[in-house]
Design a protein around this motif. Structure first.
Motif, PDB file in Angstrom:
ATOM      1  N   VAL A  48       2.327 -14.218  -9.970  1.00 56.89           N
ATOM      2  CA  VAL A  48       2.911 -15.227  -9.075  1.00 56.89           C
ATOM      3  C   VAL A  48       4.226 -14.725  -8.490  1.00 56.89           C
ATOM      4  N   VAL A  49       5.051 -14.094  -9.360  1.00 54.42           N
ATOM      5  CA  VAL A  49       6.347 -13.578  -8.878  1.00 54.42           C
ATOM      6  C   VAL A  49       6.128 -12.461  -7.859  1.00 54.42           C
ATOM      7  N   SER A  50       5.131 -11.600  -8.142  1.00 55.20           N
ATOM      8  CA  SER A  50       4.885 -10.468  -7.223  1.00 55.20           C
ATOM      9  C   SER A  50       4.486 -10.954  -5.825  1.00 55.20           C
ATOM     10  N   LEU A  51       3.652 -11.983  -5.788  1.00 53.81           N
ATOM     11  CA  LEU A  51       3.219 -12.492  -4.467  1.00 53.81           C
ATOM     12  C   LEU A  51       4.397 -13.058  -3.688  1.00 53.81           C
ATOM     13  N   LEU A  52       5.342 -13.691  -4.397  1.00 52.65           N
ATOM     14  CA  LEU A  52       6.494 -14.275  -3.704  1.00 52.65           C
ATOM     15  C   LEU A  52       7.458 -13.209  -3.201  1.00 52.65           C
ATOM     16  N   LEU A  53       7.516 -12.042  -3.892  1.00 51.62           N
ATOM     17  CA  LEU A  53       8.491 -11.001  -3.534  1.00 51.62           C
ATOM     18  C   LEU A  53       7.941  -9.964  -2.583  1.00 51.62           C
ATOM     19  N   VAL A  54       6.605  -9.952  -2.361  1.00 50.25           N
ATOM     20  CA  VAL A  54       6.034  -8.851  -1.594  1.00 50.25           C
ATOM     21  C   VAL A  54       6.589  -8.775  -0.171  1.00 50.25           C
ATOM     22  N   VAL A  55       6.821  -9.941   0.447  1.00 50.96           N
ATOM     23  CA  VAL A  55       7.324  -9.940   1.825  1.00 50.96           C
ATOM     24  C   VAL A  55       8.746  -9.362   1.869  1.00 50.96           C
TER      25      VAL A  55
END
Length: 955
Positions: free
Chosen positions: A779-786
């Motif tokens: 979940v954290v990775s998806l939020l930080l990818v951008v």
């Protein structure tokens, strides 16, 4: 659950409006074990209740919408929420909550604390005491547990509290009581009085609750006596006399005394005694008894009534019959007398046996004991007699014969005179003769007349008297020579070799005949009485055996033939050879099998490999073939058993490789590979193999593993050449040989052409760990990818401006660090499109030859349509630029390999230096130094692209 508790407290504080109102009457209860307790609770709800339940430390223990079967709890309905706990125990001590539930809303009361204390146990060791007035008495009492006691006191029925103590102090004004403390509740009455009689109770108080013992009954009495008027002296009188009346009284007993007489016959009477003339039945003990409060006193005296002897009798009865030698019962003479009678016996020699007590003991019966015995009983008032008749039975004894001879041995035809038998008996005996269990004569006379064999035997004379009898015998034997002779085996006898043989021989003779044996092997025949025993029969025992019987009156004989059967013996082969090793194609001689048997044996041959059976004595195999080798078993069998003999035939031939097992003639491998191979050889005898290397260096042997296949001529050979290097390139010769010939095979080993760099694989070991991290952080990775993409693009543009004029996109140079070459750098070739190779270390790898191929490689290449320099792989890695050289034969290299050094990641590198040079083609190169030199290394940033001039980007 925590949320429900939180909402309940908010409801109590008024912060949250609730439709359910739960109230309790008490917040603390203290009870004793064994009590039944009701926890009071009331619940008011605007919309009614779905259920009511109770919690113990927030664990539901009872609910109105469920049925319970343990009967520990009851009550608690939606109409009456109060909960009853039955038989409360120590473990019920806890915090309880009353809760009401409507749909999803639950409201609970504030905690209700229940404290359970151990119920005191008040016990007394005795429940009844009887004591004489003036004596002290202790009424025992024990209260457990004593540590919580607040007060101990005693009560008396009808008088209330009589003695009590508190905190160890006695609080009373009754000086005659003592004891009864908290530590020892027992009550002491110092000097008892009759008024102290009554029922007492021991009481202990805890928390204003009283616990009492069972009632203790105390009875106190005054001393008193029993008296007989006019006196209590013993009385002696004659039957029919009148005696002075006597009375039972007590002058010092109270009103509650009970006075009575106990008569000799056990009857009870409260009246005076001796009011009637005295009778014989009135003799005995008279007791005056005074009883008060379970205490009794008594006075006794005896009355004797005198009279002359009467009712005289004997025990056993007056007449008896006893068998001689048996014990005569002791006879007792008795009569009723007062005073007691004396007894006198008269009879045959009676002085030896009489006793003053009236008994007659005669002992063991003999003829002299027969007769009449008289017993007389007498005292001062008269005498009386009775007679005893003793009859002693004896015999039969002393049997005698007339004439007195008891053994007769005469020739046939002898005339026997009559024999008379007699005996002494009381009563008269019955005499008879018998033979072999059959009665022969009943008048005591035995008359045999002329003798013959039918009259031989033992004759018994029996004398019977009463239930006894005795015997005496005579023997009669008729003498003659052998009449008939016989043996135990009918006809001829057949036996197996080694068997034990026992043959009996007997003859009708008187006196008994002497038995002798004769036969073909008398040395091996042993005679035991009438038996011929051959312990272990052999073929030498075949023949006729004769048995002879003789005595002084004649001689006779008989015979039989013994036939001994035996299995094959002296089993042998002709020629006398049991092992043949013959070359293929050579003729095998005929083999004949011979054996001695009785009965005759059947002979056959058996081949173990094919299972083929050949009947007959001769084995003809012809020319040697491989299919004919193996073990040939000669079997000689008859009814007595089977004998065998093995002959082995072995085919000799040179080593041959299997047609379906082609050998490899050439191996093309890479550096570090392993060559493993195996092949199968048929040969006899077992061959030996070795592998010879014919390279440019000194020739050397390479070991070969061999495995012999059980039950065949086949041997499997295997060899392995591991970690192939240039020194292993060359020709190898495989040699397999035995005494029949040699097999040769050659093969070569070559190094393959240079291939591509190994593919990325170093991260495989960490896949499970990365998967676990990805699942946790997805979940954290998806939020930080951008955000990461935007920051990365910004960094690339910044670094491109700063390093746009550099030929190599290095982000920095680290000086004075020594690295060794990356594994396999010498064997790599550049890609077909050109470019330089960059080694990306695998930080998870261990410095081990087995893990080095897992290092990650990245390639810096020149795109075909742009002037930009691109790179693949992660940023901020250690790089090694490899200059490729033409492979050399290891045998031609004389330099030692450079020493190895590891960096902080545990990887091994060659030292490299980035300089500008121009080779013959005008291309910039990098210089690779040895391990003895220090050099620079750089970090490559693969997140940016560098713009360079066309002339600066070289191959």
């Amino acid at each position: 659950m925590c949320l429900a508790i939180w909402l309940s407290w908010l409801s109590l504080l008024g912060l949250v409006s609730a439709r359910i109102n739960v109230t309790v009457q008490k917040y603390t209860y203290e009870v004793f074990t064994g009590d039944d307790l009701t926890l009071q609770c009331s619940i008011v709800s605007d919309e009614g209740l779905d259920s009511v339940h109770w919690k113990k430390s927030w664990t539901v223990i009872y609910s109105s919408d469920s049925r319970r079967t343990d009967y520990k709890y009851s009550g608690s309905t939606t109409a009456y929420p109060s909960l009853t706990i039955h038989n409360v125990q120590i473990y019920d001590t806890n915090y309880y909550y009353c809760c009401g539930k409507k749909e999803r809303k639950e409201i609970c009361s504030r905690w209700i604390h229940l404290k359970v204390k151990q119920r005191p146990k008040v016990t007394v060791s005795r429940t009844s005491y009887i004591v004489k007035a003036g004596q002290p008495i202790t009424l025992t009492c024990e209260i457990q547990p004593a540590s919580t006691l607040e007060l101990v006191y005693w009560t008396k029925l009808g008088h209330g509290e009589i003695f009590w103590s508190s905190l160890g102090r006695r609080l009373t004004s009754l000086y005659w009581y003592d004891g009864s403390t908290l530590q020892n509740p027992s009550l002491i009455i110092k000097s008892t009085k009759v008024d102290d009689s009554g029922s007492y109770t021991c009481v202990g108080r805890i928390s204003d609750l009283d616990f009492q013992s069972s009632p203790v009954r105390l009875r106190v009495h005054k001393p008193f006596t029993a008296s007989v008027l006019p006196n209590d002296r013993d009385i002696a009188t004659l039957e029919g006399m009148r005696l002075e009346q006597r009375t039972c009284i007590s002058r010092d007993c109270g009103e509650n005394c009970d006075i009575q007489w106990t008569l000799p016959n056990g009857e009870k009477s409260k009246s005076d005694i001796f009011t009637e003339p005295i009778r014989q039945a009135d003799a005995g003990k008279y007791t005056c008894t005074v009883r008060s409060m379970d205490v009794e006193k008594s006075k006794s005296f005896y009355v004797s009534v005198n009279y002359g002897p009467k009712d005289i009798a004997l025990s056993p009865p007056t007449n008896m019959t006893v068998r001689e030698g048996r014990q005569i019962p002791v006879v007792t003479c008795q009569a009723q007398c007062s005073p007691s009678c004396s007894y006198v016996w008269r009879g045959p020699d009676v002085r030896k046996y009489s006793r003053p007590s009236g008994t007659l003991s005669l002992g063991t019966a003999t003829k002299s004991h027969a007769g009449v015995y008289v017993c007389m009983a007498k005292n001062d008032h008269g005498n009386l007699s009775i007679a005893l008749n003793v009859n002693v039975e004896y015999g039969p004894t002393l049997i005698s014969f007339t004439p007195i001879t008891q053994s007769y041995r005469q020739l046939e035809g002898y005339m026997m005179e009559p024999i008379r038998c007699s005996a002494d008996c009381n009563p008269t005996c019955h005499i008879s003769w018998s033979k072999d269990g059959h009665r022969f004569s009943s008048n005591g006379v035995l008359a045999l007349g002329s003798l013959d064999r039918s009259k031989d035997g033992t004759y018994i004379c029996t004398a019977r008297g009463g239930n006894m009898h005795i015997n005496k015998t005579i023997t009669v034997k008729t003498l003659y020579g052998p009449r008939a002779i016989s043996i135990s085996s009918s006809g001829n006898l057949s036996a197996e070799e080694g068997q034990r043989i026992s043959i009996g021989c007997q003859a009708d003779c008187s006196p008994p005949c002497n038995i002798t044996w004769a036969g073909p092997n008398t040395d091996l025949a042993f005679r035991y009485g009438r038996n011929l025993i051959i312990s272990k029969a052999g073929r030498e025992d075949n023949g006729e055996f004769v048995c002879t019987a003789s005595n002084q009156y004649g001689k006779k004989n008989t015979s039989l033939r013994i036939n001994i059967h035996y299995a094959g013996a002296d089993l042998r082969v002709i020629p006398d050879d049991i092992r043949y090793s013959i070359k293929e194609g050579t003729a095998i001689p005929d083999i004949r099998c011979e054996a001695t048997c009785n009965p005759a044996c059947e002979i056959s041959w058996h081949h173990d490999r094919t299972g083929h059976v050949i009947n007959g004595r001769t084995l003809s195999l012809g020319k040697m073939e491989r299919s004919k080798d193996g073990n040939y078993t000669c079997k000689a069998a008859n009814s007595q058993g089977t004998q065998t003999l093995n002959v082995s035939v072995v085919s000799l031939f040179p080593p041959e490789v299997l047609q379906d097992d082609p050998l490899n003639t050439s191996y093309v491998v890479n550096i570090g590979d392993v060559i493993r191979d195996s092949f199968s050889i048929d040969a006899c005898p077992t061959p030996h193999a070795f592998l010879l290397y014919e390279g440019t260096e000194d020739q050397k042997n390479i070991s070969i593993q061999e495995e012999q296949q059980r039950g065949s001529y086949r041997t499997i050979y295997s060899y392995a050449i591991s970690n192939i290097t240039y020194s292993d390139v060359g020709i190898y010769t495989l040699t397999v040989s035995n005494s029949q010939g040699t097999f040769l095979h050659k093969f070569s080993i070559k190094i393959a052409n240079y291939g591509s760099l190994p593919q990325e694989g170093g991260g495989a070991a960490s896949i499970p760990f990365l998967v676990w991290i990805i699942l946790v952080a997805v979940v954290v990775s998806l939020l930080l990818v951008v955000a990461i993409v935007i920051i990365s693009k910004h960094n690339k543009e910044r670094k491109h401006k700063e390093n746009g004029s550099n030929n190599f996109p290095f982000t920095g140079v680290h000086n004075n660090v020594l690295y060794n070459p990356a594994w396999g750098a010498q064997s790599l070739e550049p890609p077909q499109q050109g470019g330089n190779h960059v080694v990306i270390p695998n930080t998870n790898a261990v410095d081990d030859a087995s893990t080095r191929p897992n290092d990650v490689y990245a390639t810096v290449s020149k795109p075909g349509t742009t002037d930009e320099l691109t790179a693949t792989g992660p940023s901020d890695v250690y790089s090694v630029v490899v200059k490729h050289r033409k492979p050399e034969r290891r045998s031609q290299r004389t330099e030692q390999s450079p020493s190895r050094t590891t960096n902080k990641d545990g990887l091994i590198y060659l030292d490299v230096e980035f300089v500008s040079q121009t080779d013959t083609n005008g291309t910039d190169q990098v210089v690779i130094h040895g391990a003895e030199n220090k050099c620079e290394y750089g970090e490559i940033d693969f997140s940016r692209k560098a713009t360079v001039a066309d002339g600066d980007l070289k191959e």
